[in-house]
Design a protein around this motif. Structure first.
Motif, PDB file in Angstrom:
ATOM      1  N   THR A  77      79.148 -24.619  61.940  1.00  6.62           N
ATOM      2  CA  THR A  77      78.683 -25.969  61.529  1.00  6.62           C
ATOM      3  C   THR A  77      79.047 -26.500  60.118  1.00  6.62           C
ATOM      4  O   THR A  77      79.778 -27.718  60.111  1.00  6.62           O
ATOM      5  N   GLN A  78      78.969 -25.700  59.112  1.00  6.24           N
ATOM      6  CA  GLN A  78      79.339 -26.296  57.746  1.00  6.24           C
ATOM      7  C   GLN A  78      80.672 -26.002  57.296  1.00  6.24           C
ATOM      8  O   GLN A  78      81.340 -26.985  56.535  1.00  6.24           O
ATOM      9  N   PHE A  79      81.332 -24.808  57.932  1.00  8.50           N
ATOM     10  CA  PHE A  79      82.849 -24.535  57.281  1.00  8.50           C
ATOM     11  C   PHE A  79      83.862 -24.808  58.154  1.00  8.50           C
ATOM     12  O   PHE A  79      84.881 -24.332  58.168  1.00  8.50           O
ATOM     13  N   GLY A  80      83.508 -25.095  59.635  1.00 12.16           N
ATOM     14  CA  GLY A  80      84.315 -25.464  60.719  1.00 12.16           C
ATOM     15  C   GLY A  80      85.179 -24.277  61.140  1.00 12.16           C
ATOM     16  O   GLY A  80      86.080 -24.275  61.814  1.00 12.16           O
ATOM     17  N   ARG A  81      84.302 -22.834  61.207  1.00 13.82           N
ATOM     18  CA  ARG A  81      84.931 -21.718  61.698  1.00 13.82           C
ATOM     19  C   ARG A  81      84.942 -21.829  63.215  1.00 13.82           C
ATOM     20  O   ARG A  81      84.163 -22.334  63.846  1.00 13.82           O
ATOM     21  N   THR A  82      86.056 -21.200  63.783  1.00 14.23           N
ATOM     22  CA  THR A  82      86.175 -21.004  65.323  1.00 14.23           C
ATOM     23  C   THR A  82      84.969 -20.029  65.739  1.00 14.23           C
ATOM     24  O   THR A  82      84.678 -19.134  64.871  1.00 14.23           O
ATOM     25  N   PRO A  83      84.743 -19.770  67.046  1.00  9.30           N
ATOM     26  CA  PRO A  83      83.953 -18.713  67.307  1.00  9.30           C
ATOM     27  C   PRO A  83      84.285 -17.170  66.958  1.00  9.30           C
ATOM     28  O   PRO A  83      83.680 -16.608  66.596  1.00  9.30           O
ATOM     29  N   LEU A  84      85.422 -17.054  67.084  1.00 11.46           N
ATOM     30  CA  LEU A  84      86.389 -15.733  66.580  1.00 11.46           C
ATOM     31  C   LEU A  84      86.231 -15.793  65.508  1.00 11.46           C
ATOM     32  O   LEU A  84      85.816 -14.340  64.714  1.00 11.46           O
ATOM     33  N   GLN A  85      86.486 -16.655  64.637  1.00  8.43           N
ATOM     34  CA  GLN A  85      86.510 -16.691  63.121  1.00  8.43           C
ATOM     35  C   GLN A  85      85.130 -16.271  62.481  1.00  8.43           C
ATOM     36  O   GLN A  85      84.964 -15.536  61.606  1.00  8.43           O
ATOM     37  N   ALA A  86      84.092 -17.042  63.056  1.00  2.57           N
ATOM     38  CA  ALA A  86      82.765 -16.836  62.640  1.00  2.57           C
ATOM     39  C   ALA A  86      82.237 -15.305  63.033  1.00  2.57           C
ATOM     40  O   ALA A  86      81.681 -14.717  62.128  1.00  2.57           O
ATOM     41  N   ALA A  87      82.534 -15.042  64.444  1.00  2.00           N
ATOM     42  CA  ALA A  87      82.233 -13.433  64.664  1.00  2.00           C
ATOM     43  C   ALA A  87      82.568 -12.505  63.901  1.00  2.00           C
ATOM     44  O   ALA A  87      82.234 -11.398  63.654  1.00  2.00           O
ATOM     45  N   ALA A  88      83.847 -12.777  63.338  1.00  6.90           N
ATOM     46  CA  ALA A  88      84.650 -11.605  62.752  1.00  6.90           C
ATOM     47  C   ALA A  88      83.953 -11.353  61.329  1.00  6.90           C
ATOM     48  O   ALA A  88      84.221 -10.444  60.674  1.00  6.90           O
ATOM     49  N   VAL A  89      83.126 -12.323  60.854  1.00  7.36           N
ATOM     50  CA  VAL A  89      82.503 -12.348  59.290  1.00  7.36           C
ATOM     51  C   VAL A  89      81.059 -12.090  59.530  1.00  7.36           C
ATOM     52  O   VAL A  89      80.274 -11.163  58.976  1.00  7.36           O
ATOM     53  N   THR A  90      80.614 -12.467  60.771  1.00 10.57           N
ATOM     54  CA  THR A  90      78.938 -12.637  61.100  1.00 10.57           C
ATOM     55  C   THR A  90      78.302 -11.262  60.935  1.00 10.57           C
ATOM     56  O   THR A  90      77.136 -10.935  60.213  1.00 10.57           O
ATOM     57  N   PHE A  91      79.007 -10.149  61.356  1.00 16.48           N
ATOM     58  CA  PHE A  91      78.568  -8.801  61.204  1.00 16.48           C
ATOM     59  C   PHE A  91      78.270  -8.063  60.161  1.00 16.48           C
ATOM     60  O   PHE A  91      77.427  -7.305  60.130  1.00 16.48           O
ATOM     61  N   ILE A  92      78.968  -8.535  59.072  1.00 13.53           N
ATOM     62  CA  ILE A  92      78.995  -7.744  58.097  1.00 13.53           C
ATOM     63  C   ILE A  92      77.990  -7.479  57.414  1.00 13.53           C
ATOM     64  O   ILE A  92      77.301  -6.586  56.712  1.00 13.53           O
ATOM     65  N   GLY A  93      77.212  -8.633  56.995  1.00 11.23           N
ATOM     66  CA  GLY A  93      75.854  -9.039  56.254  1.00 11.23           C
ATOM     67  C   GLY A  93      74.717  -8.201  56.955  1.00 11.23           C
ATOM     68  O   GLY A  93      74.074  -7.123  56.155  1.00 11.23           O
ATOM     69  N   PRO A  94      74.558  -8.297  58.421  1.00  8.40           N
ATOM     70  CA  PRO A  94      73.527  -7.411  58.831  1.00  8.40           C
ATOM     71  C   PRO A  94      73.690  -5.836  58.904  1.00  8.40           C
ATOM     72  O   PRO A  94      72.918  -5.171  58.867  1.00  8.40           O
ATOM     73  N   LEU A  95      74.983  -5.550  58.993  1.00  3.96           N
ATOM     74  CA  LEU A  95      75.616  -4.277  59.018  1.00  3.96           C
ATOM     75  C   LEU A  95      75.044  -3.415  57.603  1.00  3.96           C
ATOM     76  O   LEU A  95      74.441  -2.516  57.693  1.00  3.96           O
ATOM     77  N   LEU A  96      75.455  -4.157  56.464  1.00  2.00           N
ATOM     78  CA  LEU A  96      75.344  -3.718  55.381  1.00  2.00           C
ATOM     79  C   LEU A  96      73.729  -3.580  54.922  1.00  2.00           C
ATOM     80  O   LEU A  96      73.105  -2.788  54.370  1.00  2.00           O
ATOM     81  N   GLY A  97      73.031  -4.683  55.357  1.00  2.00           N
ATOM     82  CA  GLY A  97      71.581  -4.825  55.065  1.00  2.00           C
ATOM     83  C   GLY A  97      70.992  -3.609  56.042  1.00  2.00           C
ATOM     84  O   GLY A  97      69.962  -3.360  55.348  1.00  2.00           O
ATOM     85  N   SER A  98      71.332  -3.513  57.145  1.00  2.00           N
ATOM     86  CA  SER A  98      70.715  -2.316  57.980  1.00  2.00           C
ATOM     87  C   SER A  98      70.953  -0.944  57.355  1.00  2.00           C
ATOM     88  O   SER A  98      69.931  -0.026  57.166  1.00  2.00           O
ATOM     89  N   LEU A  99      72.019  -0.740  56.829  1.00  2.00           N
ATOM     90  CA  LEU A  99      72.581   0.561  56.150  1.00  2.00           C
ATOM     91  C   LEU A  99      71.888   0.833  55.033  1.00  2.00           C
ATOM     92  O   LEU A  99      71.388   2.104  54.626  1.00  2.00           O
ATOM     93  N   ILE A 100      71.534   0.001  54.184  1.00  2.00           N
ATOM     94  CA  ILE A 100      71.071   0.054  52.778  1.00  2.00           C
ATOM     95  C   ILE A 100      69.399   0.131  53.196  1.00  2.00           C
ATOM     96  O   ILE A 100      68.658   0.621  52.081  1.00  2.00           O
ATOM     97  N   ARG A 101      68.750  -0.222  54.312  1.00  2.00           N
ATOM     98  CA  ARG A 101      67.409  -0.082  54.361  1.00  2.00           C
ATOM     99  C   ARG A 101      66.657   1.503  53.908  1.00  2.00           C
ATOM    100  O   ARG A 101      65.711   1.377  52.870  1.00  2.00           O
ATOM    101  N   PRO A 102      67.350   2.267  54.563  1.00  2.00           N
ATOM    102  CA  PRO A 102      66.928   3.678  54.125  1.00  2.00           C
ATOM    103  C   PRO A 102      66.815   3.925  52.583  1.00  2.00           C
ATOM    104  O   PRO A 102      66.088   4.605  52.172  1.00  2.00           O
ATOM    105  N   VAL A 103      67.983   3.357  51.985  1.00  2.00           N
ATOM    106  CA  VAL A 103      67.889   3.693  50.494  1.00  2.00           C
ATOM    107  C   VAL A 103      67.002   2.790  49.716  1.00  2.00           C
ATOM    108  O   VAL A 103      66.434   3.323  48.976  1.00  2.00           O
ATOM    109  N   GLY A 104      66.637   1.809  50.304  1.00  2.00           N
ATOM    110  CA  GLY A 104      65.400   1.141  49.700  1.00  2.00           C
ATOM    111  C   GLY A 104      63.988   1.773  49.725  1.00  2.00           C
ATOM    112  O   GLY A 104      63.326   1.811  49.032  1.00  2.00           O
ATOM    113  N   GLY A 105      63.983   2.433  50.910  1.00  2.00           N
ATOM    114  CA  GLY A 105      62.705   3.450  51.138  1.00  2.00           C
ATOM    115  C   GLY A 105      62.796   4.660  50.352  1.00  2.00           C
ATOM    116  O   GLY A 105      61.822   5.060  49.604  1.00  2.00           O
ATOM    117  N   ARG A 106      64.027   4.952  50.042  1.00  2.00           N
ATOM    118  CA  ARG A 106      64.201   6.677  49.248  1.00  2.00           C
ATOM    119  C   ARG A 106      64.020   6.022  47.690  1.00  2.00           C
ATOM    120  O   ARG A 106      63.117   6.948  47.112  1.00  2.00           O
TER     121      ARG A 106
END
Length: 458
Positions: free
Chosen positions: A261-290
């Motif tokens: 909506t804000q940057f005019g990305r196509t569905p494929l362009q958006a999907a190519a980036v969208t997963f990165i943040g949630p992936l890293l945020g998920s992987l780091i959660r056990p480190v936060g607990g540790r």
């Protein structure tokens, strides 16, 4: 370790704080096995809960739904997922952790099959809304899974175990987005994505039936629920969890839509980036607990909110300058910090109630049992309120885009909220982290200072 058959596999004696029971009698082995398959179930649950963050990327102009309508769709999935966490928490004590995991996994078939049937242009917005609401049951899986695993592990292991359980579940968000990216890239439609997940749901339920256990020591305790509701720490931690997990799940739903909506990305362009943040945020959660296990959850949470505020400030600057590269980089850092904070805040919960047990004069297994009882009851409430933060984020984005045509206004509001969370963490858990009377005075801390000293270590 004695098991009896009673509509499934029940463990009658469970004493994880007893080192001999934990190491020599197989307690650790059983806890780890239940953790593995709890992660699997929660992982699939998160994927189904966030399904519509991917579905909306398939919905082009032929669907006739504007960006505000898409934000509202994903908001409703967030809402139901938050509300479902409360009954899911107490279902573990009512039905047993293994039994409820089977039921909860099977329930995921309803929204997945429903979406498979209706996902095509010409379907009414109301029908899409109903399907999005149904996916909310996947959000409830988190509460029952965390409550169950909390009962299996000793206090000294809870930060790491809960972090692994939640992180493995959270990874369901980027995984469904990655699968969606692969489907879009291959020219497939949304039904292909849904067809992949339907058999995985069956696998999850089967594994729970074969490899998980119920704890007979976890009994339905309405008194614990009432006590948790009355305890101020439940609601304080719920506020902090809005800042961490609410941000994680809200951004997970909204990131792709913001890029479109804000940057005019196509569905494929958006999907190519969208997963990165949630992936890293998920992987780091056990480190936060540790880190929380080692340095104290309150300290890690405090400085994590400082980092989240700084990253949000950069996101605001990037949004105003319309710098896509800076926006994505800062947003990914923000995701990482939400994951770190998720781990540290959830570690605080059992620590707080363990500290309250010691304050009451309880010791040993009695203190541990009190901590498990109250922390288990409070986790569902805290998780539910925290997930409502995701609803707030998506509604804030919807309003910001409707009003000013960008997400900048929403990010400024989030920045202010992180400042509030920082102040609350410091004031409640760290402001008076040391006794007011010095050791030189020859006096010991009084009843008012000792709890604060203890809470600083949670």
């Amino acid at each position: 370790m004695r098991r009896t058959r009673r509509s499934g596999m029940w463990i009658q004696r469970w004493e994880p704080e007893d080192e001999r029971f934990w190491k020599e009698e197989g307690g650790e082995r059983v806890a780890r096995r239940n953790l593995i398959f709890s992660i699997l179930s929660e992982h699939i649950g998160f994927s189904i809960w966030t399904l519509w963050s991917v579905m909306v990327l398939f919905m082009g102009p032929e669907y006739g739904i504007d960006p505000a309508g898409k934000f509202f769709l994903v908001s409703m999935a967030t809402l139901v997922g938050a509300v479902a966490r409360v009954p899911y928490t107490f279902a573990v004590a009512r039905f047993g952790g293994r039994n409820w995991t089977i039921i909860a996994a099977g329930a995921l078939l309803v929204p997945t099959i429903a979406a498979f049937v209706v996902m095509e242009p010409g379907t009414s917005y109301t029908t899409f809304m109903l399907c999005a609401l149904l996916t909310g049951v996947g959000g409830g899986n988190f509460a029952s899974s965390m409550t169950n695993i909390n009962s299996f592990f000793p206090l000294r292991k809870k930060g790491w175990a809960l972090g692994l359980n939640a992180g493995g579940g959270n990874i369901g968000v980027p995984v469904v987005q990655l699968v969606g990216l692969a489907v879009i890239g291959a020219g497939g439609g949304p039904r292909v994505l849904l067809g992949i997940y339907i058999p995985l749901i069956f696998v999850s339920a089967l594994c729970a039936a074969l490899f998980m256990d119920n704890l007979a020591t976890v009994k339905n305790d309405t008194g614990a629920a009432k006590e948790a509701v009355r305890d101020a720490h439940t609601w304080i931690m719920a506020l902090l969890y809005v800042g961490t997990f609410g941000s994680f799940i809200g951004y997970s739903f909204a990131f792709g839509l913001v890029l479109q909506t804000q940057f005019g990305r196509t569905p494929l362009q958006a999907a190519a980036v969208t997963f990165i943040g949630p992936l890293l945020g998920s992987l780091i959660r056990p480190v936060g607990g540790r880190l929380a296990d080692r340095f104290g959850g309150a300290r890690i949470t405090l400085w994590n909110f400082v980092g989240m505020g700084a990253a949000t400030g950069v996101v605001v600057i990037a949004s105003m300058r319309e710098s896509l590269a800076l926006f994505v980089a800062a947003f990914v850092v923000l995701f990482v910090l939400t994951g770190l904070g998720n781990g540290s805040t959830y570690k605080m919960i059992p620590g707080i109630f363990q500290a309250k047990a010691l304050q009451k004069g309880l010791h040993g297994e009695d203190a541990a049992a009190y901590g498990r009882r109250l922390s288990g009851a409070s986790m569902g409430l805290i998780g539910a309120v925290g997930a409502l933060g995701g609803l707030g984020i998506n509604l804030a984005f919807r309003q910001s885009f409707q009003t000013v045509g960008s997400g900048t206004g929403a990010f400024v509001a989030f920045l202010a909220f992180y400042a509030v969370c920082f102040c609350v963490t410091w004031a409640v858990y760290l402001r008076r982290a040391t006794p007011t009377r010095t050791p030189d005075s020859g006096q010991t801390p009084d009843a008012e200072t000792e709890p604060r000293f203890t809470y600083a270590q949670v």
